[in-house]
Every structure is written in structure tokens, then in C-alpha cells.
Design an enzyme around this catalytic site. Structure first.
Site, mmCIF file in Angstrom:
data_model
loop_
_atom_site.group_PDB
_atom_site.id
_atom_site.type_symbol
_atom_site.label_atom_id
_atom_site.label_comp_id
_atom_site.label_asym_id
_atom_site.label_seq_id
_atom_site.Cartn_x
_atom_site.Cartn_y
_atom_site.Cartn_z
ATOM 1 N N PHE A 235 1.025 -0.979 -0.280
ATOM 2 C CA PHE A 235 0.289 0.044 0.058
ATOM 3 C C PHE A 235 0.597 1.712 0.028
ATOM 4 O O PHE A 235 0.461 2.320 0.343
ATOM 5 C CB PHE A 235 -1.049 0.209 1.268
ATOM 6 C CG PHE A 235 -1.947 -1.420 1.570
ATOM 7 C CD1 PHE A 235 -2.381 -1.796 0.526
ATOM 8 C CD2 PHE A 235 -1.779 -1.998 2.269
ATOM 9 C CE1 PHE A 235 -3.107 -2.536 0.662
ATOM 10 C CE2 PHE A 235 -2.335 -3.095 2.590
ATOM 11 C CZ PHE A 235 -3.247 -3.235 1.609
ATOM 12 N N ASN A 603 -7.764 -7.306 -16.468
ATOM 13 C CA ASN A 603 -8.736 -8.594 -15.974
ATOM 14 C C ASN A 603 -9.648 -8.597 -14.600
ATOM 15 O O ASN A 603 -9.306 -7.183 -13.787
ATOM 16 C CB ASN A 603 -7.150 -9.052 -15.186
ATOM 17 C CG ASN A 603 -7.718 -10.572 -15.062
ATOM 18 O OD1 ASN A 603 -8.752 -11.480 -16.501
ATOM 19 N ND2 ASN A 603 -7.591 -10.913 -14.704
ATOM 20 N N LYS A 605 -11.615 -9.741 -13.219
ATOM 21 C CA LYS A 605 -12.085 -10.600 -11.822
ATOM 22 C C LYS A 605 -10.927 -10.119 -11.064
ATOM 23 O O LYS A 605 -11.869 -9.382 -9.680
ATOM 24 C CB LYS A 605 -11.489 -11.448 -12.263
ATOM 25 C CG LYS A 605 -11.360 -12.413 -10.478
ATOM 26 C CD LYS A 605 -11.292 -13.997 -10.921
ATOM 27 C CE LYS A 605 -11.870 -14.891 -9.468
ATOM 28 N NZ LYS A 605 -11.835 -16.134 -9.978
ATOM 29 N N GLN A 610 -8.950 -5.556 -6.567
ATOM 30 C CA GLN A 610 -8.892 -4.393 -6.447
ATOM 31 C C GLN A 610 -9.463 -2.858 -5.985
ATOM 32 O O GLN A 610 -9.158 -2.409 -4.532
ATOM 33 C CB GLN A 610 -8.165 -3.718 -7.462
ATOM 34 C CG GLN A 610 -6.179 -2.893 -7.108
ATOM 35 C CD GLN A 610 -6.319 -2.550 -8.253
ATOM 36 O OE1 GLN A 610 -5.794 -3.669 -9.386
ATOM 37 N NE2 GLN A 610 -5.470 -1.883 -7.813
ATOM 38 N N LYS A 673 -5.852 3.709 -17.712
ATOM 39 C CA LYS A 673 -5.596 4.434 -17.078
ATOM 40 C C LYS A 673 -5.135 4.157 -15.880
ATOM 41 O O LYS A 673 -4.195 5.215 -14.835
ATOM 42 C CB LYS A 673 -6.516 5.186 -16.941
ATOM 43 C CG LYS A 673 -7.182 6.268 -18.092
ATOM 44 C CD LYS A 673 -8.064 7.186 -17.940
ATOM 45 C CE LYS A 673 -9.389 7.449 -17.218
ATOM 46 N NZ LYS A 673 -10.347 8.568 -17.422
ATOM 47 N N GLU A 677 -4.720 3.289 -7.311
ATOM 48 C CA GLU A 677 -5.372 4.690 -6.052
ATOM 49 C C GLU A 677 -6.671 4.863 -6.056
ATOM 50 O O GLU A 677 -7.659 5.165 -5.020
ATOM 51 C CB GLU A 677 -4.474 5.595 -6.596
ATOM 52 C CG GLU A 677 -3.277 5.298 -7.063
ATOM 53 C CD GLU A 677 -1.923 4.818 -5.842
ATOM 54 O OE1 GLU A 677 -2.736 5.260 -4.430
ATOM 55 O OE2 GLU A 677 -1.374 3.911 -5.846
HETATM 56 MO MO1 MOS Z 1 1.146 3.288 -3.469
HETATM 57 S S1 MOS Z 1 0.647 4.229 -2.181
HETATM 58 O O1 MOS Z 1 1.848 4.466 -5.220
HETATM 59 O O2 MOS Z 1 2.208 1.637 -3.418
#
Ligand code: MOS
Length: 712
Positions: A235, A603, A605, A610, A673, A677
Site C-alpha cells: 500500500f 482483467n 476479476k 482491487q 488509465k 489508488e
Molecule cells: Mo501506492 S500509495 O503508489 O503504493
């Protein structure tokens, strides 16, 4: 190209390895002669380490060495006369203490348990100095501007919102939040002679890790081998090479044996960054019909005394809405704490929380539906740069999200919608995240048996990078996925950027696209058929005809030069339905709908997973997560999973992920794109806005715990 493959749902190519435990993480490599390093934390918050007594530790069974600032071999890259002196905390380089828990020693023993025991025997003599860990006390007095790229921004007139007939002027607080990936940070370092070293380390970028270790120890880059084959979440916490990684390498050189340093969960609150505590002041004004007059966005963020960390928390207010006037200011507040790092949607998520909360407040003042208010101020070009968007389907996000959450059941008047004992509320929020692409190399090898291996030195911290790459290659080559393998997490592979900023599919996926296209062209050339032939060729036949055991190609892909002419962003609209119990203040999140314009989805799935993960992160941000320092001691008091609350299954409702799934025509040949995040940006304000809609209580300090609801 075969449109049928891209956008389908392929199971993770490494899923079985992960769920069966066969996937080997960095802490699971056990080279011969492995030793274990345990860090010893300082027990003061600021001052000088005057002396350290290591005698008892050195006498303890199994102990091989203790590294302290008084005996540590100098790390060349830490020295001010180094060609590129390294930034940040320089462990054992001097005896200054900048924050509570900063390591003062590394004990190396033959087992982890013995090293841990010996670490408890270290005695330190300190000279204590005064310290500051309380953000709020220091926010105004000790803040400073944040450097050239964060200069004050003014479009039109500064603070123009003040002249508008309808105004919101509020302050929004996010506490420090820890990345807390499941996998601990760990580094195993193995020297081969004096000039070669191999690391197994948790990393988001094996090439950037390779560069950092080479710089630190003044080695040739090719003599540093970084392996990070599997990463159990990061993360953002593994975007850089941290001091404990360098300490492991330093220790391995000193004891002439492999050394593994594993951080404890408690140490992960200190040494690998976090989302910094941030207070944001927003002023926003509109005319009675909902046209924005001005936005002023000012942010104060915590940083360390020894290093400045900055992020883009105010930038969203410059371009998300078509306000004629906008001004932003960004400041940092140095404290005696560890340095922050980008975390989950970083500053863009922090900023969207404030802006999207303020806009929601404004919608009630104007008595205009929040979606309607956003549509009235929709930015058809980027108002900061006046550049056209490369693509923007945010209106579609609003529309689809509203339909799926049941927005028509929302009451405009807060506190009026009930289901039995529970107050029901609906909220939405959104944001944008830059769509990036970096220069990337990829190598492809076609073997005589018809299998294909593609290699690139990217990483996978969880989203399923290899799976997406296999989908792209299968599509471009017209092969089935089981014929294709993608290798990553190894610095000896062709150079790729760090996995960060939602850019991996854009960068590495483009390189995979290009190398597949190049291979196919080469095969057509060899076969004598024209490249644009619709007549399929048998790859293995072509190899046989030319007596080739295999065919290998390496290509490099770079950004589209036209990209400069566009503003390129992914967009999101998150919708949340909450139930709030008016007597206990308990909030139940009933449903989340996450709608993202992230370009083409490779993809479905893994992309949906995510999105769900990002929404869970956003729920943590809104409802549970807060790292708390006791300012009397300057020490975190909840640095464990019992007291620092990440959302658990019972906190998470049905989360629906929807993609607009329209290709971006500029950024890359795939039309993607980025979604990493943006999956989180917009979630926290959507939750806070839903809680307000349910209760009429506006909580401007995250997390939204029951006590705050009851206090109002
Ligand atoms: Mo992300 S906060 O660029 O790992």
C-alpha cells in the site's frame, strides 16, 4: 487484436501458489548460515545516545554481534561527501535520537528468539531533549512551507469564496494511518565477497531497491541482486528502501554471514511510513443556483524532524470542479515522529476527503442534490491547465452509481429516513488520480513447444500484475493463457518502474503489448506472410522451418509524446448507504457502490477485487483507523492489531465494483488509465456524507466512532 480476451476474468496465475503456501515470501528464504537481526528501540523521543552497554547481550547464548552507532561500519551512501547522499534516517550513523522507538542497535544471533532475548539486555544512557509530537499544538506555530513543487497556487482571486452568498468554511482532520500490510517488512541479505550482495526483501520496486543498495554501499548496480518474488501487501510502505534494509546488508557484511531482519508489527508503526495526520481547511462558496464562486484549500501535514515528506493533498481542489477562482496552500509540521510515506491513494485521497466533505456541506446549505451540484460545476476541460482531458467519464460514474445504490430513496433532509430503530443515510464522494506511464523494458522468449515467457523487473504487491500481463500477452499473441508465463520481482530482469501510483498496467502492460507485437511481426516476417495477413500462422512451425530452438526479443516502451497535450486522470464516484443507531451511535455500512473511470479494464476479476480492497481501505479510513501517540512520552499506544483497528469481515458490507471500461485514447496502447489508488479515493467522504444524511451529524474528524456521533 482479440477483443475477447482483454476484459474477461482470468483467475490469478499465482493464486494456487499463494493459497497453498507454495509462494515464497522474502522472510521465507533460508540461506546456509542464516543469522537473525533484531532491532533495539530507543526509549526516549528526542536526544542523544551517550553510551550503550552491550556486554550482557554479547554474552548471551547464540549472539554473534551487536551493531550500534559506536561500532557500526560507515555506510558510504550515508556520508555527506557521497556522490548521491541518501535522504532520510541514517541508522547507526550517529547518536542522535529523532523519535521514540528509533533503533539504537541491531543484535545478531543464530536464532530469532536468541536475538530477541539479547536485545532486551541492551542498556542505553541518553541525554534527553525536549520534543514535540502533538500535531495540534504545533500546527500553526511550527509549520513551514513545503518546497518549490508545493508553492501556493492561485487561480483568479484568492479566497474569492468569501464573497459568495452561500459559504462553507470548515476544517477536516485525518489521523495518522498505518499501511499495515499483512506481510511484515523483512530483508534477508547475503554477501558474495566484498562487492556483491543479494537481497530477498519486501519491495514495490526491485530496480529502485537495487539502485538504493548500490548507492548505500558504493557498489556497481549489477552487483546488487534484489529478489521480491511475492509481496504480501504494501500500500505504499515499500516504495522506498528503508533503513532496516540497509542495516541488514550492513550487518551481513560485518558478521560475514547472511542476516535476516524482520520488523515486528510494533516496529512497522515506526519505520516504514504511514499516512500523515493532516488538518485541511476548506473554504467554498457558491451562488444560489449552485455555481461555484471559489475554493480555498489549505493543508497541514505531519512530517519528521529529520526528513520532509510531502504529498498532493490540495491539488484536487484546483481541477476537479470548474470554479473560476481557486487557491491552495500546503504546509508541513515537523514533529519527533518517523517519516510518513505515500499510503493508499495517498495525498489525493486525503485531499478528496476534505473537498468532497465540504462540497456535501455546501449542497445542504443550497438545498441542492449533491450529484446535481457536481454536475453544475462539471469541469469539461482541466481548469488548472486548460488542457483537454485525455478521457473523462465522470458523469457516467455519477449516473451508474446513483442507479445502483438507489439514490432515489435518499431523503434530502437529514435524519428523516428510518428503517425501524435505524436512521438510514446515503452519501457520495469521488475524486481523481493522475494516469501515469513510465519507460519500461520487456523480454519475450518463444520456445519450440509453443510456450511463451515474458520478463520484466516489475513487482506485484497484490493486485495481480502477472495475471494482467498474461491476459495482455494472450490477447496480442492469440495464445491461450496457460501457454504464457510472466516473471517479475527480480532486478536482473529488463528494467521496469516501481509498482506505485496506479501505473503498472499502463507502463509494464504497454511494454508487454509492444514486445508481443514485435514478436508477432518477426514471426510473420520469418513465415513470409505479410504482417497484416489475416491468415493465422503456427508459431512453432515457423521456428521449426528456420531451425530455431527459440526466439527471443527485448523491447523498450516509452510514454506517448502527445501525452503533454492532455490532462490524464482516472475518476471515481463512490456511493454508500449507512444505517446509524441513534441511541448507541453504531454505524453499519450497508452497501458500497464504487464506480470508476479507469480506462479499459484488462482483467475484470482482479480489477474488481482491487476495487473492493480499495473500498475496504476507505472504510478503514472513515470508520476505524487511527494511530494514537501519547504525547507525554511521544510513543504510539496502539501499535498492534488489537488496538489499531482495521476493518474486519463484520465491518464490510456488499461492495459492488463498476467500471465504465472505455479506453483512454492517449495514455498507452491498451487504453488503460489505472485503478489502484482511485479505488480508495472518494470512499471516506462518501461514508461521512452518508452518516450526515442519516443523522444530521457532521463528523469532521476521522474515524467516525460512536462517541463522536453521540456528541454530534
Ligand atoms: Mo501506492 S500509495 O503508489 O503504493
Amino acid at each position: 487484436m482479440n477483443k475477447d480476451f482483454i476484459g474477461e476474468s482470468l483467475d490469478r496465475v499465482d493464486g494456487r501458489l499463494k493459497v497453498t503456501g507454495a509462494a515464497k515470501y522474502s522472510g521465507e528464504y533460508k540461506p546456509a548460515g542464516l543469522t537473525y537481526g533484531v532491532l533495539v528501540p530507543a526509549t526516549i523521543t528526542s536526544g542523544i545516545l551517550n553510551a550503550i552497554d552491550t556486554k550482557a547481550a554479547l554474552r548471551a547464548s547464540g549472539v554473534i554481534a551487536v551493531i550500534t552507532p559506536f561500532n557500526a561500519p560507515k555506510v558510504p551512501g550515508y556520508q555527506p561527501d557521497a556522490p548521491r547522499p541518501m535522504k532520510g534516517l541514517k541508522l547507526f550513523n550517529d547518536n542522535k535520537i529523532h523519535f521514540n522507538g528509533q533503533p539504537v542497535a541491531l543484535v545478531i544471533a543464530d536464532t530469532f528468539e536468541r536475538a530477541t532475548h539479547a536485545a532486551s539486555l541492551i542498556k542505553c544512557k541518553y541525554e534527553r531533549q525536549s520534543f514535540a509530537t502533538n500535531f495540534h499544538e504545533n500546527m500553526e506555530t511550527n509549520s513551514k512551507p513545503a518546497g518549490e513543487q508545493h508553492k501556493e497556487y492561485v487561480r483568479g482571486e484568492a479566497n474569492a469564496y468569501k464573497s459568495a452568498p452561500f459559504i462553507v468554511e470548515e476544517s477536516y482532520t485525518l489521523p495518522s494511518e498505518m499501511h499495515n500490510p499483512m506481510e511484515l517488512h523483512v530483508t534477508t541479505a547475503i554477501w558474495d565477497g566484498d562487492d556483491k550482495v543479494t537481497l530477498y526483501t519486501k519491495s514495490q520496486g526491485v530496480i529502485s531497491s537495487q539502485r538504493a543498495i548500490a548507492t548505500a554501499f558504493n557498489l556497481e548496480q549489477k552487483n546488487v541482486q534484489i529478489n521480491s518474488h511475492f509481496v504480501g501487501g504494501a500500500f505504499g510502505s515499500s516504495l522506498r528502501t528503508w533503513p532496516h534494509e540497509i542495516a541488514a546488508v550492513q550487518a551481513a557484511r560485518m558478521v560475514k554471514r547472511p542476516v535476516r531482519v524482520t520488523l515486528t508489527r510494533e516496529q512497522m508503526f515506526l519505520l516504514v511510513g504511514y499516512r500523515p495526520l493532516t488538518v485541511q481547511k476548506i473554504g467554498i462558496g457558491a451562488t444560489a443556483d449552485g455555481k461555484l464562486v471559489g475554493i480555498t484549500h489549505e493543508s497541514f501535514s505531519q512530517t519528521a524532524t529529520y526528513e520532509d515528506f510531502t504529498e498532493r493533498s490540495v491539488n484536487v481542489s484546483r481541477f476537479l470542479y470548474a470554479s473560476p477562482n481557486a487557491n491552495t496552500r500546503y504546509k508541513i509540521v515537523p514533529l519527533n515522529v518517523g517519516v510518513p510515506a505515500p499510503m493508499r491513494g495517498p495525498g489525493e485521497a486525503t485531499g478528496a476527503y476534505a473537498l468532497e466533505s465540504a462540497l456535501d456541506e455546501l449542497s445542504y446549505k443550497l438545498n441542492i442534490d449533491p450529484i446535481e451540484l457536481r454536475l453544475k460545476n462539471y469541469a469539461d476541460v482541466n481548469p488548472e491547465t486548460n488542457l483537454p482531458w485525455s478521457s473523462k467519464y465522470l458523469k457516467e460514474c455519477y449516473q451508474q452509481g446513483a442507479a445502483r445504490i438507489g439514490w432515489d430513496k435518499r431523503a434530502q433532509k437529514p435524519g428523516t429516513n428510518r428503517d425501524g430503530e435505524w436512521l438510514v443515510g446515503y452519501g457520495m464522494g469521488g475524486g481523481a488520480f493522475g494516469a501515469y506511464r513510465g519507460k519500461t523494458q520487456a523480454r519475450i522468449i518463444l520456445s519450440a513447444d509453443g510456450t511463451v515467457v515474458i520478463k520484466s523487473a516489475t513487482s506485484d504487491i497484490g493486485p495481480g500484475t502477472a495475471t494482467a500481463m498474461v491476459v495482455i500477452a494472450a490477447d496480442r499473441l492469440g495464445l491461450s493463457a496457460d501457454k504464457i508465463t510472466f516473471e517479475l520481482g527480480n532486478s536482473a530482469l529488463p528494467v521496469a518502474p516501481t509498482q506505485g501510483g496506479s501505473s503498472t498496467v499502463s507502463s509494464v502492460g504497454s511494454a508487454v503489448n509492444d514486445v508481443c507485437v514485435a514478436l508477432k511481426q518477426k514471426l510473420y516476417n520469418l513465415s513470409g506472410k505479410p504482417e497484416n495477413s489475416t491468415d493465422p500462422i503456427d508459431y512453432t512451425n515457423v521456428l521449426q522451418q528456420h531451425n530455431l530452438p527459440s526466439l527471443e526479443l527485448t523491447t523498450e516502451s516509452d510514454v506517448n509524446p502527445d501525452a503533454k497535450k492532455y490532462a490524464m486522470y482516472s475518476f471515481s464516484a463512490h456511493f454508500v448507504q449507512v444505517y446509524v443507531h441513534p441511541v448507541t451511535g453504531v454505524v453499519k455500512i450497508k452497501k458500497v457502490v464504487a464506480v470508476v473511470d479507469g480506462g479499459k479494464i484488462i482483467n475484470m476479476k482482479t480489477a474488481s477485487s482491487q476495487m473492493i480492497g480499495g473500498a475496504v481501505g476507505g472504510i478503514g479510513m472513515a470508520m476505524t483507523e487511527e494511530a494514537v501517540i501519547d504525547d507525554r512520552y511521544g510513543k504510539y499506544i496502539n501499535s498492534n492489531f488489537a488496538d489499531y483497528h482495521v476493518p474486519v469481515n463484520a465491518d464490510i458490507p456488499q461492495i459492488e465494483a463498476i467500471f465504465i471500461d472505455k479506453p483512454d485514447p492517449v495514455l498507452n496502447p491498451l487504453g488503460t488509465k489505472g485503478i489502484g489508488e482511485i479505488s480508495l479515493i472518494g470512499v471516506a467522504p462518501a461514508v461521512a456524507n452518508a452518516v450526515y444524511n442519516a443523522t444530521g451529524r457532521r463528523i469532521r474528524e476521522m474515524p467516525i466512532t460512536p462517541d463522536k456521533i453521540l456528541k454530534g
